[in-house]
Design a protein around this motif. Structure first.
Motif, PDB file in Angstrom:
ATOM      1  N   ARG A  30       0.493  -8.788  -0.721  1.00 21.26           N
ATOM      2  CA  ARG A  30       1.252 -10.003  -1.085  1.00 21.26           C
ATOM      3  C   ARG A  30       1.585 -10.864   0.131  1.00 21.26           C
ATOM      4  NH1 ARG A  30       4.274  -6.570  -4.464  1.00 21.26           N
ATOM      5  NH2 ARG A  30       5.911  -6.520  -2.906  1.00 21.26           N
ATOM      6  N   CYS A  31       1.321 -10.330   1.328  1.00 24.25           N
ATOM      7  CA  CYS A  31       1.678 -11.076   2.542  1.00 24.25           C
ATOM      8  C   CYS A  31       0.887 -12.375   2.613  1.00 24.25           C
ATOM      9  CB  CYS A  31       1.350 -10.251   3.788  1.00 24.25           C
ATOM     10  SG  CYS A  31       2.638  -9.128   4.223  1.00 24.25           S
ATOM     11  N   ARG A  32       1.590 -13.419   3.010  1.00 19.42           N
ATOM     12  CA  ARG A  32       0.891 -14.702   3.186  1.00 19.42           C
ATOM     13  C   ARG A  32       0.109 -14.657   4.491  1.00 19.42           C
ATOM     14  NH1 ARG A  32       5.931 -16.111   1.576  1.00 19.42           N
ATOM     15  NH2 ARG A  32       6.529 -16.481   3.728  1.00 19.42           N
ATOM     16  N   TYR A  33      -0.851 -15.579   4.608  1.00 18.51           N
ATOM     17  CA  TYR A  33      -1.648 -15.674   5.823  1.00 18.51           C
ATOM     18  C   TYR A  33      -0.709 -15.776   7.029  1.00 18.51           C
ATOM     19  CZ  TYR A  33      -4.796 -17.615   9.294  1.00 18.51           C
ATOM     20  OH  TYR A  33      -5.494 -17.836  10.439  1.00 18.51           O
ATOM     21  N   ASN A  34      -0.946 -14.994   8.034  1.00 17.12           N
ATOM     22  CA  ASN A  34      -0.135 -15.012   9.267  1.00 17.12           C
ATOM     23  C   ASN A  34       1.218 -14.323   9.150  1.00 17.12           C
ATOM     24  OD1 ASN A  34      -1.572 -15.924  11.317  1.00 17.12           O
ATOM     25  ND2 ASN A  34      -0.797 -18.039  11.306  1.00 17.12           N
ATOM     26  N   GLU A  35       1.553 -13.830   7.947  1.00 15.22           N
ATOM     27  CA  GLU A  35       2.840 -13.150   7.806  1.00 15.22           C
ATOM     28  C   GLU A  35       2.724 -11.753   8.412  1.00 15.22           C
ATOM     29  OE1 GLU A  35       6.141 -12.235   4.327  1.00 15.22           O
ATOM     30  OE2 GLU A  35       4.107 -12.747   3.775  1.00 15.22           O
ATOM     31  N   HIS A  36       3.798 -11.338   9.082  1.00 11.52           N
ATOM     32  CA  HIS A  36       3.711 -10.061   9.795  1.00 11.52           C
ATOM     33  C   HIS A  36       4.031  -8.879   8.886  1.00 11.52           C
ATOM     34  CE1 HIS A  36       4.185  -7.080  12.949  1.00 11.52           C
ATOM     35  NE2 HIS A  36       5.256  -6.700  12.284  1.00 11.52           N
ATOM     36  N   CYS A  81       5.019   5.586  -2.224  1.00 12.57           N
ATOM     37  CA  CYS A  81       5.467   4.828  -1.051  1.00 12.57           C
ATOM     38  C   CYS A  81       4.278   4.098  -0.428  1.00 12.57           C
ATOM     39  CB  CYS A  81       6.103   5.807  -0.060  1.00 12.57           C
ATOM     40  SG  CYS A  81       6.716   5.074   1.435  1.00 12.57           S
ATOM     41  N   LYS A  82       3.167   4.806  -0.328  1.00 14.92           N
ATOM     42  CA  LYS A  82       1.953   4.218   0.259  1.00 14.92           C
ATOM     43  C   LYS A  82       1.476   3.049  -0.603  1.00 14.92           C
ATOM     44  CE  LYS A  82      -2.505   5.430   2.087  1.00 14.92           C
ATOM     45  NZ  LYS A  82      -3.712   6.158   1.868  1.00 14.92           N
ATOM     46  N   GLN A  83       1.488   3.261  -1.916  1.00 14.57           N
ATOM     47  CA  GLN A  83       1.044   2.199  -2.836  1.00 14.57           C
ATOM     48  C   GLN A  83       1.939   0.969  -2.699  1.00 14.57           C
ATOM     49  OE1 GLN A  83      -1.815   2.362  -4.734  1.00 14.57           O
ATOM     50  NE2 GLN A  83      -1.347   0.176  -4.882  1.00 14.57           N
ATOM     51  N   ARG A  84       3.236   1.230  -2.578  1.00 15.50           N
ATOM     52  CA  ARG A  84       4.198   0.128  -2.438  1.00 15.50           C
ATOM     53  C   ARG A  84       3.912  -0.668  -1.160  1.00 15.50           C
ATOM     54  NH1 ARG A  84      10.185   2.115  -4.104  1.00 15.50           N
ATOM     55  NH2 ARG A  84      11.175   0.095  -4.241  1.00 15.50           N
ATOM     56  N   TYR A  85       3.587   0.074  -0.104  1.00 14.96           N
ATOM     57  CA  TYR A  85       3.249  -0.578   1.169  1.00 14.96           C
ATOM     58  C   TYR A  85       1.977  -1.420   1.015  1.00 14.96           C
ATOM     59  CZ  TYR A  85       1.184  -1.061   5.804  1.00 14.96           C
ATOM     60  OH  TYR A  85       0.573  -1.568   6.924  1.00 14.96           O
TER      61      TYR A  85
END
Ligand code: SAM
Length: 317
Positions: free
Chosen positions: A119-125, A109-113
């Motif tokens: 993978r989050c784009r810049y400024n993505e929450h 679960c931690k790895q998935r997080y």
């Protein structure tokens, strides 16, 4: 015979032993499968339908809290391998605490997080998160939080609570963990097998079990259903092969009062589906998630599985 060095230990109380370790070992061993393999599974539609149900439920309660405050903190009790992480991301929560009895599941679960965060784009929450391995029927979770005074707006317990009904002490400890650190006005939400349906099907069966090619439920005997420790073995293709316990809902409701809780609502999956599907957004989501409409009589072939077993089990809970 016990090893010598434990001989002087006091005998364990009933709730100190139990099926927790078997449950943890089972979930730890479950392999993660890729998307392609999953789509070929006989329980593909069932999984998607369960996921849709959780998405709608989680979304609804995030909206309820958001009407009152913007920074939302959530406890995912029995998080497994993190099947709901994306739902929390979509709900733009601020903080998530994930906990499970199965240590390998917690690591996954931690790895998935971490992967999701990378993978989050810049400024993505993306929310902050912490991960805890613990048996929620026995351990005090609050002693394990980074901040012992942590307060949650939502505790989500998806397909987990039934493992706690082995003894009163375990069921009560899990409730304490679920509700004890909720903020006033916070919600405890969850999904759990319907004990009335299970007993009804058992009583209608000629043996001590019932099911089909995909799932099987086996009780030790019929006609005697103690409030705690009423064990049955649940087998579901590819997923579960573990002992579970009947949860008598009126008792759960009474026990929850002790922890300052009041019932908001309780529905079967069918009732939930029939109500929520009236909403166009939920209907679109059901299509996007490729969850067949299990109770539909419209005959829409794109949504109906070829395999009647998918139907059967989807109706189960
Ligand atoms: N909530 C996740 C989901 O919906 O994808 C996982 C559901 S899985 C059916 C049940 C989970 O409950 C497993 O990950 C299992 O390890 C966890 N569990 C069972 N007994 C538990 C306990 N006593 N304390 C914490 N977690 C427990």
């Amino acid at each position: 015979r016990k090893p010598l060095d434990t001989e002087d230990e006091p005998p364990k109380k009933r709730h100190e032993v139990g099926h927790g370790q078997a449950v943890a070992a089972h979930y730890n061993e479950l392999q993660e499968v890729g998307l392609e393999k999953r789509s070929q599974s006989r329980i593909f539609y069932l999984r998607n339908f369960n996921n849709w149900t959780k998405s709608v439920l989680i979304g609804e309660f995030i909206d309820r809290v958001r009407r009152k405050k913007s920074d939302i903190t959530v406890l995912d009790l029995g998080c497994g391998k993190g099947g709901d992480l994306l739902k929390w991301k979509k709900g733009r929560i601020k903080k998530l605490v994930c906990t499970d009895i199965a240590d390998i599941s917690v690591q996954q679960c931690k790895q998935r997080y971490e992967d999701m965060k990378a993978r989050c784009r810049y400024n993505e929450h993306i929310f902050d998160a912490e991960f805890i391995q613990a048996d929620s029927t026995k351990d005090h979770l609050s002693t394990k939080y980074s901040d012992p005074d942590m307060r949650f707006d939502i505790c989500s317990c998806q397909f987990v609570y039934h493992y706690s009904f082995e003894t009163y002490e375990q069921a009560d400890m899990m409730l304490k963990n679920a509700c004890g650190n909720l903020s006033p006005g916070g919600y405890f939400i969850g999904t759990t097998p319907n004990s009335f349906e299970l007993v009804k099907r058992l009583e209608a069966s000629e043996t001590n079990s019932f099911g089909n090619e995909v799932y099987n439920v086996k009780f030790e005997k019929k006609g005697d259903y103690p409030l705690f420790g009423c064990k049955y073995d649940f087998h579901l293709e590819e997923v579960v092969d573990v002992p579970e316990f009947l949860v008598y809902f009126p008792l759960l409701e009474e026990m929850a009062k002790k922890h300052g809780m009041k019932l908001v609502y309780k529905m079967t999956f069918r009732e939930f589906y029939e109500e929520k599907i009236k909403n166009e957004e939920h209907k679109m989501l059901l299509r996007r998630m490729q969850a067949l409409e299990p109770y539909s009589t419209s005959g829409d072939s794109r949504l109906v599985s070829d395999n009647p077993d998918d139907y059967e089990h989807a109706k189960e809970f």
